[in-house]
Structure formats: C-alpha cells, structure tokens
Design an enzyme around this catalytic site. Structure first.
Site, PDB file in Angstrom:
ATOM      1  N   ASP A  50     -22.513 -66.514  26.987  1.00 47.01           N
ATOM      2  CA  ASP A  50     -23.245 -65.732  27.998  1.00 47.01           C
ATOM      3  C   ASP A  50     -23.666 -66.701  29.103  1.00 47.01           C
ATOM      4  O   ASP A  50     -23.732 -67.908  28.882  1.00 47.01           O
ATOM      5  CB  ASP A  50     -24.486 -65.074  27.380  1.00 47.01           C
ATOM      6  CG  ASP A  50     -24.973 -63.878  28.190  1.00 47.01           C
ATOM      7  OD1 ASP A  50     -24.672 -62.734  27.796  1.00 47.01           O
ATOM      8  OD2 ASP A  50     -25.653 -64.084  29.222  1.00 47.01           O
ATOM      9  N   ASN A 105     -15.894 -59.391  27.730  1.00 45.68           N
ATOM     10  CA  ASN A 105     -16.891 -58.331  27.926  1.00 45.68           C
ATOM     11  C   ASN A 105     -17.617 -58.442  29.266  1.00 45.68           C
ATOM     12  O   ASN A 105     -18.173 -57.455  29.748  1.00 45.68           O
ATOM     13  CB  ASN A 105     -17.913 -58.399  26.775  1.00 45.68           C
ATOM     14  CG  ASN A 105     -18.987 -57.344  26.890  1.00 45.68           C
ATOM     15  OD1 ASN A 105     -18.687 -56.152  26.855  1.00 45.68           O
ATOM     16  ND2 ASN A 105     -20.242 -57.757  27.057  1.00 45.68           N
ATOM     17  N   TYR A 170     -17.618 -52.093  42.151  1.00 48.68           N
ATOM     18  CA  TYR A 170     -17.478 -52.127  40.686  1.00 48.68           C
ATOM     19  C   TYR A 170     -16.228 -51.363  40.239  1.00 48.68           C
ATOM     20  O   TYR A 170     -15.463 -51.829  39.389  1.00 48.68           O
ATOM     21  CB  TYR A 170     -18.740 -51.527  40.067  1.00 48.68           C
ATOM     22  CG  TYR A 170     -18.779 -51.465  38.560  1.00 48.68           C
ATOM     23  CD1 TYR A 170     -19.021 -52.617  37.803  1.00 48.68           C
ATOM     24  CD2 TYR A 170     -18.605 -50.264  37.891  1.00 48.68           C
ATOM     25  CE1 TYR A 170     -19.079 -52.553  36.422  1.00 48.68           C
ATOM     26  CE2 TYR A 170     -18.666 -50.187  36.504  1.00 48.68           C
ATOM     27  CZ  TYR A 170     -18.909 -51.341  35.776  1.00 48.68           C
ATOM     28  OH  TYR A 170     -18.973 -51.277  34.394  1.00 48.68           O
ATOM     29  N   ALA A 203     -22.672 -46.292  27.964  1.00 46.46           N
ATOM     30  CA  ALA A 203     -23.253 -46.769  26.706  1.00 46.46           C
ATOM     31  C   ALA A 203     -24.677 -47.213  27.029  1.00 46.46           C
ATOM     32  O   ALA A 203     -24.882 -48.223  27.708  1.00 46.46           O
ATOM     33  CB  ALA A 203     -22.430 -47.918  26.146  1.00 46.46           C
TER      34      ALA A 203
HETATM   35  N1  LIG Z   1     -23.097 -49.987  29.371  1.00 45.32           N
HETATM   36  C1  LIG Z   1     -22.301 -49.111  29.977  1.00 45.32           C
HETATM   37  O1  LIG Z   1     -22.631 -47.915  30.165  1.00 45.32           O
HETATM   38  C2  LIG Z   1     -20.927 -49.516  30.412  1.00 45.32           C
HETATM   39  C3  LIG Z   1     -20.002 -48.540  30.834  1.00 45.32           C
HETATM   40  C4  LIG Z   1     -18.733 -48.943  31.241  1.00 45.32           C
HETATM   41  C5  LIG Z   1     -18.385 -50.288  31.211  1.00 45.32           C
HETATM   42  N2  LIG Z   1     -19.304 -51.211  30.817  1.00 45.32           N
HETATM   43  C6  LIG Z   1     -18.900 -52.625  30.810  1.00 45.32           C
HETATM   44  O2  LIG Z   1     -19.230 -53.169  29.558  1.00 45.32           O
HETATM   45  C7  LIG Z   1     -19.515 -54.563  29.696  1.00 45.32           C
HETATM   46  C8  LIG Z   1     -20.828 -54.865  29.015  1.00 45.32           C
HETATM   47  O3  LIG Z   1     -21.903 -54.218  29.687  1.00 45.32           O
HETATM   48  P1  LIG Z   1     -23.215 -53.755  28.967  1.00 45.32           P
HETATM   49  O4  LIG Z   1     -23.938 -52.878  29.933  1.00 45.32           O
HETATM   50  O5  LIG Z   1     -22.912 -53.143  27.645  1.00 45.32           O
HETATM   51  O6  LIG Z   1     -24.109 -55.073  28.777  1.00 45.32           O
HETATM   52  P2  LIG Z   1     -23.903 -56.365  27.828  1.00 45.32           P
HETATM   53  O7  LIG Z   1     -25.199 -56.640  27.162  1.00 45.32           O
HETATM   54  O8  LIG Z   1     -22.709 -56.214  26.958  1.00 45.32           O
HETATM   55  O9  LIG Z   1     -23.604 -57.484  28.907  1.00 45.32           O
HETATM   56  C9  LIG Z   1     -24.635 -57.996  29.732  1.00 45.32           C
HETATM   57  C10 LIG Z   1     -24.609 -59.522  29.608  1.00 45.32           C
HETATM   58  O10 LIG Z   1     -23.694 -60.062  30.573  1.00 45.32           O
HETATM   59  C11 LIG Z   1     -24.163 -61.329  30.923  1.00 45.32           C
HETATM   60  N3  LIG Z   1     -23.550 -61.809  32.168  1.00 45.32           N
HETATM   61  C12 LIG Z   1     -23.808 -61.362  33.423  1.00 45.32           C
HETATM   62  N4  LIG Z   1     -23.090 -62.079  34.313  1.00 45.32           N
HETATM   63  C13 LIG Z   1     -22.348 -62.970  33.617  1.00 45.32           C
HETATM   64  C14 LIG Z   1     -21.424 -63.981  33.984  1.00 45.32           C
HETATM   65  N5  LIG Z   1     -21.141 -64.237  35.277  1.00 45.32           N
HETATM   66  N6  LIG Z   1     -20.836 -64.708  32.999  1.00 45.32           N
HETATM   67  C15 LIG Z   1     -21.142 -64.482  31.708  1.00 45.32           C
HETATM   68  N7  LIG Z   1     -22.017 -63.551  31.293  1.00 45.32           N
HETATM   69  C16 LIG Z   1     -22.623 -62.800  32.240  1.00 45.32           C
HETATM   70  C17 LIG Z   1     -25.675 -61.099  31.062  1.00 45.32           C
HETATM   71  O11 LIG Z   1     -26.399 -62.301  31.002  1.00 45.32           O
HETATM   72  C18 LIG Z   1     -25.958 -60.158  29.904  1.00 45.32           C
HETATM   73  O12 LIG Z   1     -26.413 -60.872  28.764  1.00 45.32           O
HETATM   74  C19 LIG Z   1     -19.460 -54.863  31.192  1.00 45.32           C
HETATM   75  O13 LIG Z   1     -18.183 -55.367  31.532  1.00 45.32           O
HETATM   76  C20 LIG Z   1     -19.653 -53.495  31.819  1.00 45.32           C
HETATM   77  O14 LIG Z   1     -19.097 -53.413  33.102  1.00 45.32           O
HETATM   78  C21 LIG Z   1     -20.557 -50.870  30.427  1.00 45.32           C
END
Ligand SMILES: NC(=O)c1ccc[n+]([C@@H]2O[C@H](COP(=O)([O-])OP(=O)(O)OC[C@H]3O[C@@H](n4cnc5c(N)ncnc54)[C@H](O)[C@@H]3O)[C@@H](O)[C@H]2O)c1
Length: 262
Positions: A50, A105, A170, A203
């Site tokens: 991370d 991720n 995005y 999510a």
């Molecule tokens: N949560 C949703 O509803 C959703 C929906 C569609 C897609 N996604 C995608 O799922 C993935 C995970 O998102 P999430 O919302 O579940 O949160 P997550 O907790 O899985 O990810 C967030 C983490 O990403 C880290 N991060 C941010 N910038 C970074 C970088 N430059 N390098 C390394 N780490 C970094 C942050 O410090 C944080 O801990 C993302 O790619 C997101 O676009 C999420």
C-alpha cells in the site's frame, strides 16, 4: 441465501499452496478483503502492499491475527512510481520464492465535472489507476515469462463500460484497465500467463462511506437489483475464481461483479 445479508463464505482451497502479491491492501475495502480471502483459500504466503505505511503495518498484523498465517509481509509502494513498483515485485519474488498470483487492486477516483477538470487531477487518476496497473503488470509479466506460469487479476469498474457524471477521468482509466487486460493477456498467453479483471459496481466500506456523499451511495445502491452494494469479500471471491485454476480457460476477460444487470 439471504440476498440482503449474505453469509460469509468459507474458503474452498482455491489457492492452495500458491503465493500472492496484492497492491493497495491496507484500506478498508476490496484489497484487504482479497488478502484475507486468499489466505482463507489456502495460499501459503502473501505480500501485501500500500502507499500508506502506517496502515500497512497494522494490516500485516491484522491479517496474521485474523488468519493465523505467519508468512505475511508488507512493503510500501506507490504504484505511480516505477522504481517502487520494481522494488515491490523484487521484494515479493524474494520473500515468496516466486509470485504465483498478482492482484492489481490500486485505483484512485475523485468527483469532478469535466469542464472543471485540471490536467493535474486528470493525470493523477490515470497515473495511479491505469498506469499503475500497467507498471505492475509489465514488470511482473517479465518475471512470470521466465517461469512460464502465473496469474494476474486486475481491478476495473463497471464505469469502464458505463457513463456517470463527474467520473470521466476514473471511467477512462478503468476502460483503459479493461483494454490493457485484453491486450496484455494476448501477449502473456504465449508464455502460459493468464490475465483477467473483475469489474465491481459498488462495494461499500467505511472509507468509501467517509469520502462519498450519502445521497450518491444511496442512489448507486438503488441501481442494484439486490438493493445494496456488494460486501467487499463478495468482490474478493470473484478475484479468487480468476486467480484459481477454475478459470483456466479464461484470459483477457473482464467479469462484472454487480447485480445491475439482473
Ligand atoms: N469500492 C467500490 O465500490 C469499487 C467499485 C468499483 C471498483 N473499485 C476499485 O476497487 C479497487 C479498490 O477500491 P476500494 O474502494 O475497495 O478500496 P481499497 O481499500 O481496496 O483500496 C484503497 C487503498 O488504496 C491505497 N492507495 C491509494 N493510492 C495508492 C497508490 N498510488 N499506490 C498504492 N496504493 C494506493 C490507499 O492507501 C488505500 O489503502 C480500486 O481500484 C477501485 O477503483 C471499487
């Protein structure tokens, strides 16, 4: 099954004896859920990464405590930085004795109308979300090629297919992740490496609740046939399928994890 409150699914040994590397796994969302799920699916060793050093340290401990696995390491990495990406992959290769499964991720979003968008904001979202996935994939592929095996799972989004106001940067980045997945998979097929992506709609987790307006989350939940967003572990389950031998005849695909089509 109760679609409103699904029961947590136990592991089925899908990743038995595999090693796993996951980026952006120290948050409250899909990344950490995927790390936990991978261990529950029998992975023998894991490196989580991370950009946030403090949360990463506590996430390593939390993963050890919650699963009992000792073979857990953390390494900070900003996926927007090529040197850090290479250092992460080298670290994971060394600790794990070879990475079997890479889960990309990391992804970043903001909310901004296109007419107000500055280049910096556009570029940052593209750089982390699309270029970061490319950097990790490019370097990992080189190493997996030498072994003639390996699996990569990318995290896209339904916004790679659909429109939403104030999400042009995005959505463009996630459409790019899907295209990258298809093209890289074609090249990687020549040397026995599979690359697929999951495409979640929504999510909900505590960090998202903090950053997104409640009305928007309610509207997005309302678009789902289940009337709710996915649990983060439900998205992680799809990642496990894509990482496992159960998806041996799948490469270059993006699998939606959503109830919007129902
Ligand atoms: N949560 C949703 O509803 C959703 C929906 C569609 C897609 N996604 C995608 O799922 C993935 C995970 O998102 P999430 O919302 O579940 O949160 P997550 O907790 O899985 O990810 C967030 C983490 O990403 C880290 N991060 C941010 N910038 C970074 C970088 N430059 N390098 C390394 N780490 C970094 C942050 O410090 C944080 O801990 C993302 O790619 C997101 O676009 C999420």
């Amino acid at each position: 099954m109760d679609i409103k409150k699904p029961a947590y699914v136990p592991g089925h040994g899908l990743l038995k004896d595999r090693s796993v590397l996951i980026t952006a796994a120290a948050g409250a969302g899909i990344g950490f859920a995927a790390a936990k799920r991978a261990v529950e699916e029998g992975c023998r060793a894991i490196v989580i990464s991370d950009i946030h050093e403090g949360r990463l340290e506590s996430s390593v401990q939390k993963l050890k405590d919650e699963t009992g696995l000792e073979q857990v390491w953390g390494k900070t990495c900003n996926v927007a930085n090529e040197e850090q990406v290479q250092a992460l992959v080298n670290f994971a290769e060394d600790k794990l004795g070879g990475v079997d499964v890479l889960i990309n991720n990391a992804g970043l979003g903001t909310t901004k109308a296109l007419i107000d968008m500055e280049d910096d904001e556009w570029n940052k979202v593209i750089d982390v979300t699309l270029n970061g996935t490319m950097r990790m994939t490019r370097y990992m592929m080189k190493i997996m090629k030498t072994r003639g095996e390996g699996v990569i799972v990318n995290n896209a989004s339904v916004l790679g297919w659909r429109a939403q106001k104030e999400q042009a940067h995005y959505a463009a980045a996630k459409a790019g992740v899907m295209a990258l997945t298809r093209c890289a998979a074609l090249e990687a097929a020549d040397f026995g490496v599979r690359i697929n992506a999951v495409s979640p709609s929504l999510a909900v987790h505590p960090m998202l609740k903090k950053s997104a307006p409640a009305e928007l989350l309610a509207e997005l939940e309302g678009r789902e046939a289940y009337g709710r967003g996915a649990e983060v572990w439900e998205v992680a389950n799809v990642m496990m399928f894509l990482a496992s031998d159960y998806s041996s005849y799948l490469t270059g695909e993006t699998i939606s994890c959503s109830s919007q089509h129902a």
